[in-house]
Scaffold this motif. Structure first.
Motif, PDB file in Angstrom:
ATOM      1  N   ALA A  65       0.331  11.076 -43.122  1.00  0.00           N
ATOM      2  CA  ALA A  65       1.620  10.504 -42.740  1.00  0.00           C
ATOM      3  C   ALA A  65       1.461   9.065 -42.262  1.00  0.00           C
ATOM      4  CB  ALA A  65       2.256  11.359 -41.646  1.00  0.00           C
ATOM      5  N   ALA A  66       0.404   8.795 -41.479  1.00  0.00           N
ATOM      6  CA  ALA A  66       0.186   7.433 -40.981  1.00  0.00           C
ATOM      7  C   ALA A  66      -0.087   6.464 -42.127  1.00  0.00           C
ATOM      8  CB  ALA A  66      -0.978   7.430 -39.987  1.00  0.00           C
ATOM      9  N   GLY A  67      -0.875   6.901 -43.108  1.00  0.00           N
ATOM     10  CA  GLY A  67      -1.163   6.041 -44.246  1.00  0.00           C
ATOM     11  C   GLY A  67       0.092   5.693 -45.032  1.00  0.00           C
ATOM     12  N   LEU A  68       0.939   6.680 -45.284  1.00  0.00           N
ATOM     13  CA  LEU A  68       2.184   6.417 -46.017  1.00  0.00           C
ATOM     14  C   LEU A  68       3.128   5.533 -45.202  1.00  0.00           C
ATOM     15  CD1 LEU A  68       2.822   9.971 -47.530  1.00  0.00           C
ATOM     16  CD2 LEU A  68       1.944   7.956 -48.714  1.00  0.00           C
ATOM     17  N   VAL A  76      -4.841  -0.895 -50.954  1.00  0.00           N
ATOM     18  CA  VAL A  76      -5.797   0.089 -51.472  1.00  0.00           C
ATOM     19  C   VAL A  76      -6.479   0.882 -50.370  1.00  0.00           C
ATOM     20  CG1 VAL A  76      -7.868   0.420 -52.862  1.00  0.00           C
ATOM     21  CG2 VAL A  76      -6.141  -1.229 -53.591  1.00  0.00           C
ATOM     22  N   PRO A  77      -7.105   0.247 -49.358  1.00  0.00           N
ATOM     23  CA  PRO A  77      -7.716   1.056 -48.298  1.00  0.00           C
ATOM     24  C   PRO A  77      -6.720   1.893 -47.519  1.00  0.00           C
ATOM     25  CG  PRO A  77      -7.782  -1.285 -47.739  1.00  0.00           C
ATOM     26  CD  PRO A  77      -7.382  -1.192 -49.167  1.00  0.00           C
ATOM     27  N   VAL A  78      -5.496   1.400 -47.380  1.00  0.00           N
ATOM     28  CA  VAL A  78      -4.475   2.191 -46.683  1.00  0.00           C
ATOM     29  C   VAL A  78      -4.186   3.482 -47.443  1.00  0.00           C
ATOM     30  CG1 VAL A  78      -2.041   2.250 -46.008  1.00  0.00           C
ATOM     31  CG2 VAL A  78      -3.428   0.224 -45.525  1.00  0.00           C
ATOM     32  N   LEU A  79      -4.057   3.380 -48.758  1.00  0.00           N
ATOM     33  CA  LEU A  79      -3.804   4.569 -49.566  1.00  0.00           C
ATOM     34  C   LEU A  79      -5.023   5.484 -49.599  1.00  0.00           C
ATOM     35  CD1 LEU A  79      -1.819   2.967 -52.530  1.00  0.00           C
ATOM     36  CD2 LEU A  79      -0.920   4.399 -50.690  1.00  0.00           C
ATOM     37  N   LEU A  80      -6.218   4.923 -49.579  1.00  0.00           N
ATOM     38  CA  LEU A  80      -7.425   5.744 -49.511  1.00  0.00           C
ATOM     39  C   LEU A  80      -7.451   6.556 -48.217  1.00  0.00           C
ATOM     40  CD1 LEU A  80     -10.141   3.267 -50.854  1.00  0.00           C
ATOM     41  CD2 LEU A  80      -9.364   5.367 -51.973  1.00  0.00           C
ATOM     42  N   VAL A  81      -7.044   5.933 -47.122  1.00  0.00           N
ATOM     43  CA  VAL A  81      -6.986   6.644 -45.843  1.00  0.00           C
ATOM     44  C   VAL A  81      -5.949   7.764 -45.900  1.00  0.00           C
ATOM     45  CG1 VAL A  81      -6.320   6.404 -43.417  1.00  0.00           C
ATOM     46  CG2 VAL A  81      -7.835   4.719 -44.467  1.00  0.00           C
ATOM     47  N   ALA A  82      -4.804   7.478 -46.524  1.00  0.00           N
ATOM     48  CA  ALA A  82      -3.778   8.520 -46.666  1.00  0.00           C
ATOM     49  C   ALA A  82      -4.323   9.703 -47.450  1.00  0.00           C
ATOM     50  CB  ALA A  82      -2.545   7.940 -47.361  1.00  0.00           C
ATOM     51  N   GLY A  83      -4.995   9.440 -48.562  1.00  0.00           N
ATOM     52  CA  GLY A  83      -5.584  10.528 -49.335  1.00  0.00           C
ATOM     53  C   GLY A  83      -6.670  11.261 -48.581  1.00  0.00           C
ATOM     54  N   GLY A 110      -9.070   9.040 -52.549  1.00  0.00           N
ATOM     55  CA  GLY A 110      -9.409   9.301 -51.155  1.00  0.00           C
ATOM     56  C   GLY A 110      -9.487  10.780 -50.857  1.00  0.00           C
ATOM     57  N   TRP A 111      -8.583  11.553 -51.439  1.00  0.00           N
ATOM     58  CA  TRP A 111      -8.572  13.008 -51.296  1.00  0.00           C
ATOM     59  C   TRP A 111      -9.892  13.592 -51.803  1.00  0.00           C
ATOM     60  CZ3 TRP A 111      -4.409  16.317 -54.326  1.00  0.00           C
ATOM     61  CH2 TRP A 111      -4.674  17.675 -54.173  1.00  0.00           C
TER      62      TRP A 111
END
Length: 482
Positions: free
Chosen positions: A358-361, A381-388, A329-330
């Motif tokens: 922070a919201a994603g984590l 997976v999409p949650v972690l992509l948003v965090a990145g 995601g980053w």
């Protein structure tokens, strides 16, 4: 012609003549270093079975990270001594030699020493990747250039575990290091052909009208170097100590050493970071703090495979790819973020990045369950992509803010090299903090996962405050507001 004019003219002319060459060298240097942060972690079980020395298992990461942090601090010295081309040739040569030594290591002690050499080369290449942008590219491309450099950390964090797992699966851990040596040597061969030849510091006295050869090479900041080495060592050791109290004590020592580093730098003429970092009202310190807090979020990737295997029953290879979603995601987000211009949009992205991370984590922590069903794993997976994506939104603009913090080219290169120093040290610090939080869960993997994700989310959320402070004190953005 002044030194500044020479640097600007030669860099822009080279950039206009052919952008792919310089970018391959700059991005390749950062990438090989980033890949090797996690490559060895996947290879070590196979290497230990071959060489023995299981008691030194954790020190492979410690030695590598400490050497990497130290090298990023010395980037300005090497640039002033040998210029762009010479410093890059040295960085690739050291990394190649260290990689070959890893591939040929007959014992664990030799592998540890080789990892130190490899880490030093990787740190130098990482620092150069940001510092040389000023001369290799015209200013209009600095944002995209820094986006590519920082994206290499994300790509490296994704590719490192995958490549390491592949070669470990094949039982060829030595071949993995040999491949990295070949890639490094190939990038090094391009250096004299594609990089602008900015003259080393000993000649800058002549170019700027000094009348004689004045050695303007900055002396080595020994005091600052020793303090950061000790802090990096304490953080790395804290990550491998047994027991929560021992880990907490290690982190406490590291914090005290970093506080001593700041005090020493403020009162010393020999600094690692530019003088503007410690000047009242300067935005640079807030920029560095925000970059560091963003990098702390990457530390979650060290533990996500463990949570995926224990809580969701994922296979090791699948869990490794799942954990790299933050880095993916980053990397992907920076493609769009780097093209954003305008002071108002940049200000918003700087603050939005830490908030999104922070919201994603935080959401990922709330989604943790015992015996997680497959449909919920698909939501991870999409949650972690948003965090990145939070890192990708803010990182390139913060990097350019650091590079542009001073009109002096020497201080500018030091500020740019500081980006790699802050990033490497923050990843090590975040990993050690996450190690402490894992132990707080005791025998419950669910509690450990929540402690890690909630704790890192809190640290990353602080980045919104430091980003706001950076926006408020940045003269360029202040002019735009006016």
């Amino acid at each position: 012609m002044s030194a500044d004019d020479y640097e600007s003219t030669s860099g822009q002319a080279r950039a206009a003549a052919g952008l792919p060459g310089p970018m391959i060298v700059l991005a390749g240097g950062v990438l090989v270093g980033a890949i090797n942060i996690y490559l060895a972690a996947s290879l070590l079980p196979t290497a230990v079975a071959d060489l023995g020395g299981a008691s030194f298992y954790a020190w492979n990461m410690t030695v590598y990270l400490v050497a990497m942090v130290v090298a990023t601090m010395l980037t300005g010295r090497f640039l002033s001594r040998w210029g762009n081309v010479g410093a890059y040739l040295l960085g690739f040569a050291v990394f190649t030699a260290g990689s070959l030594a890893c591939a040929l290591s007959p014992a664990m002690a030799v592998l540890l020493a080789a990892r130190g050499v490899q880490g030093f080369g990787a740190g130098l290449l990482s620092g150069l990747g940001f510092a040389v942008i000023r001369s290799a590219l015209p200013p209009r491309l600095w944002t995209r250039g820094t986006a590519l450099m920082s994206a290499m950390y994300g790509v490296g964090n994704f590719a490192g575990p995958a490549l390491g797992g592949l070669f470990a699966q094949l039982g060829s851990w030595r071949l993995a290091f040999a491949v990295m040596a070949v890639v490094s040597a190939g990038c090094g061969a391009l250096v004299p052909r594609v990089l602008p030849r900015v003259l080393p510091g000993v000649r800058r006295g002549v170019l700027s009208g000094g009348g004689h050869d004045r050695d303007l090479r900055p002396p080595v900041p020994v005091g600052s170097l020793l303090l950061v080495m000790a802090a990096a060592g304490a953080v790395s050791v804290a990550g491998v100590l047994a027991g929560t109290l021992a880990k907490a004590a290690g982190i406490g020592v590291a914090v005290l050493l970093m506080a001593g580093f700041v005090v020493h730098e403020r009162g010393s003429e020999l600094r690692v970071f530019p003088q503007a970092t410690y000047r009242s009202g300067s935005s640079l310190k807030w920029v560095y703090l925000t970059l560091g807090l963003l990098a702390c979020g990457v530390a979650a990737e060290s533990f996500l495979p463990l949570f995926g295997q224990r809580l969701a029953g994922l296979a090791p290879l699948v869990a490794g790819f799942f954990a790299a979603a933050i880095s993916l995601g980053w990397s992907l987000t920076q493609i769009g973020s780097s093209s954003v211009t305008g002071g108002r949009a940049v200000r918003r992205l700087r603050v939005l990045g830490p908030v999104l991370l922070a919201a994603g984590l935080l959401v990922q922590g709330l989604l943790q369950r015992e015996e997680t069903p497959l449909w919920l794993v698909a939501v991870w997976v999409p949650v972690l992509l948003v965090a990145g994506a939070g890192i990708g939104l803010a990182y390139p603009h913060l990097s350019v803010a650091a590079m542009s913090s001073t009109p002096d080219p020497e201080e500018g290169r030091r500020a740019a090299a500081g980006i790699a120093t802050v990033t490497s040290l923050s990843i090590a610090f975040g990993t050690a903090v996450a190690g402490v939080l894992v132990n707080l869960g005791g025998g419950s993997m669910l509690d450990s996962a929540r402690y890690v994700l909630f704790g890192l989310a809190f640290l990353c959320a602080l980045g919104a405050l430091t980003a706001h402070a950076a926006n408020r004190t940045d003269p360029a953005l202040a002019a735009d507001r006016a």
